[in-house]
Design an enzyme around this catalytic site. Structure first.
Site, PDB file in Angstrom:
ATOM      1  N   HIS A 111      -3.287  -5.061   1.545  1.00 22.30           N
ATOM      2  CA  HIS A 111      -2.587  -5.340   2.809  1.00 22.30           C
ATOM      3  C   HIS A 111      -2.592  -6.833   3.130  1.00 22.30           C
ATOM      4  O   HIS A 111      -3.429  -7.282   3.920  1.00 22.30           O
ATOM      5  CB  HIS A 111      -3.282  -4.600   3.955  1.00 22.30           C
ATOM      6  CG  HIS A 111      -3.093  -3.128   3.935  1.00 22.30           C
ATOM      7  ND1 HIS A 111      -2.037  -2.503   4.557  1.00 22.30           N
ATOM      8  CD2 HIS A 111      -3.823  -2.157   3.368  1.00 22.30           C
ATOM      9  CE1 HIS A 111      -2.129  -1.202   4.377  1.00 22.30           C
ATOM     10  NE2 HIS A 111      -3.202  -0.956   3.652  1.00 22.30           N
ATOM     11  N   GLU A 122      -0.800  -8.378   5.072  1.00 16.44           N
ATOM     12  CA  GLU A 122      -0.499  -8.586   6.501  1.00 16.44           C
ATOM     13  C   GLU A 122      -1.766  -8.521   7.362  1.00 16.44           C
ATOM     14  O   GLU A 122      -1.727  -8.881   8.531  1.00 16.44           O
ATOM     15  CB  GLU A 122       0.551  -7.559   6.978  1.00 16.44           C
ATOM     16  CG  GLU A 122       0.073  -6.122   7.118  1.00 16.44           C
ATOM     17  CD  GLU A 122      -0.096  -5.382   5.795  1.00 16.44           C
ATOM     18  OE1 GLU A 122       0.025  -6.008   4.717  1.00 16.44           O
ATOM     19  OE2 GLU A 122      -0.361  -4.172   5.840  1.00 16.44           O
ATOM     20  N   CYS A 176       0.835  -1.211   0.000  1.00 18.81           N
ATOM     21  CA  CYS A 176       0.000   0.000   0.000  1.00 18.81           C
ATOM     22  C   CYS A 176       0.874   1.267   0.000  1.00 18.81           C
ATOM     23  O   CYS A 176       1.450   1.594  -1.028  1.00 18.81           O
ATOM     24  CB  CYS A 176      -0.987  -0.058   1.145  1.00 18.81           C
ATOM     25  SG  CYS A 176      -2.382   1.051   0.879  1.00 18.81           S
TER      26      CYS A 176
HETATM   27  N1  GLN Z   1      -3.330   6.357   1.050  1.00 16.46           N
HETATM   28  C1  GLN Z   1      -2.092   6.044   1.676  1.00 16.46           C
HETATM   29  C2  GLN Z   1      -0.907   6.714   0.999  1.00 16.46           C
HETATM   30  O1  GLN Z   1      -1.024   7.407   0.064  1.00 16.46           O
HETATM   31  C3  GLN Z   1      -1.846   4.560   1.732  1.00 16.46           C
HETATM   32  C4  GLN Z   1      -2.832   3.907   2.646  1.00 16.46           C
HETATM   33  C5  GLN Z   1      -2.342   2.613   3.226  1.00 16.46           C
HETATM   34  O2  GLN Z   1      -1.159   2.313   3.281  1.00 16.46           O
HETATM   35  N2  GLN Z   1      -3.284   1.879   3.750  1.00 16.46           N
HETATM   36  O3  GLN Z   1       0.173   6.531   1.417  1.00 16.46           O
END
Ligand code: GLN
Length: 202
Positions: free
Chosen positions: A183, A185, A78
């Site tokens: 994610h 994890e 992410c």
């Molecule tokens: N929107 C976040 C970003 O731009 C990422 C969100 C996340 O890691 N769950 O970093």
């Protein structure tokens, strides 16, 4: 073999627990000296703009970028994917990335109505590598980035049907770089952590 987990912000503990299930040792990375002796590193989810700032203030940005460029296996989830990308759309102007993955990503690209959602993916390459069945891979997306373009050297391990009718890559690999928009994890499915542990062991 010890895998470092960037521990400035975000879901560090969840990654540590996932690797512990696989009996792979991890250590938190907060300072440049923590990079010594690592076999791989995880860039967790969190907030990429904050992570970018904290990487600079902790003086980790340059040395971490150097080890990643040098081929240390890296797994970004992410916000971690955003940090690895070559270019970020809708980022903050001062936000920096390592440019280790030939992808352009759009921060928070799944839009407000789908800020967070769950899906089930198919990842046949992973299944074949792990010699496991390609059963549905649960994926949790939280304000996730969209991979807008992926270069020819980027292997798409899983994709998701996009609002525009095509498919967005959501798990990608390029050499020693593994990244997911979701994610892994946060679910009990360890296939991605297993594949990364294999990349590290190699
Ligand atoms: N929107 C976040 C970003 O731009 C990422 C969100 C996340 O890691 N769950 O970093």
């Amino acid at each position: 073999m010890t895998i470092g987990i960037l521990a400035l912000q975000g879901d560090v503990r969840e990654h540590a627990l996932a690797f512990a299930e696989l009996e792979v040792a991890t250590t938190p990375v907060r300072r440049p000296a923590d990079l010594e002796g690592l076999a791989g590193i995880v860039l967790p989810g969190g907030e990429s703009t904050t992570l970018s700032m904290l990487l600079e203030s902790s003086q980790l940005f340059e040395p971490l970028g150097a080890v990643i460029a040098g081929g240390l296996p890296v797994f970004g989830t992410c916000a971690g994917l955003v940090l690895l990308a070559a270019d970020v759309l809708d980022g903050r102007p001062d936000q920096r990335t390592f440019g280790a993955l030939d992808c352009v990503v759009r921060r928070n690209g799944y839009g407000r109505q789908r800020d967070s959602f769950e899906s089930e993916l198919s990842a046949p390459t992973l299944a074949a590598e792990l010699e496991m069945p390609d059963s549905a891979l649960p994926a949790v997306f939280i304000r996730a980035p969209v991979v807008v373009t992926a270069g020819p050297g980027v292997e798409v391990l899983a994709s998701l049907s996009s609002q525009g009718g095509g498919r967005d890559p959501v798990a990608v690999r390029q050499g020693s770089v593994l990244a997911t928009a979701f994610h892994p994890e946060l679910t009990g499915d360890r296939r991605l952590h297993r594949v990364f542990a294999r990349m590290v062991a190699r």
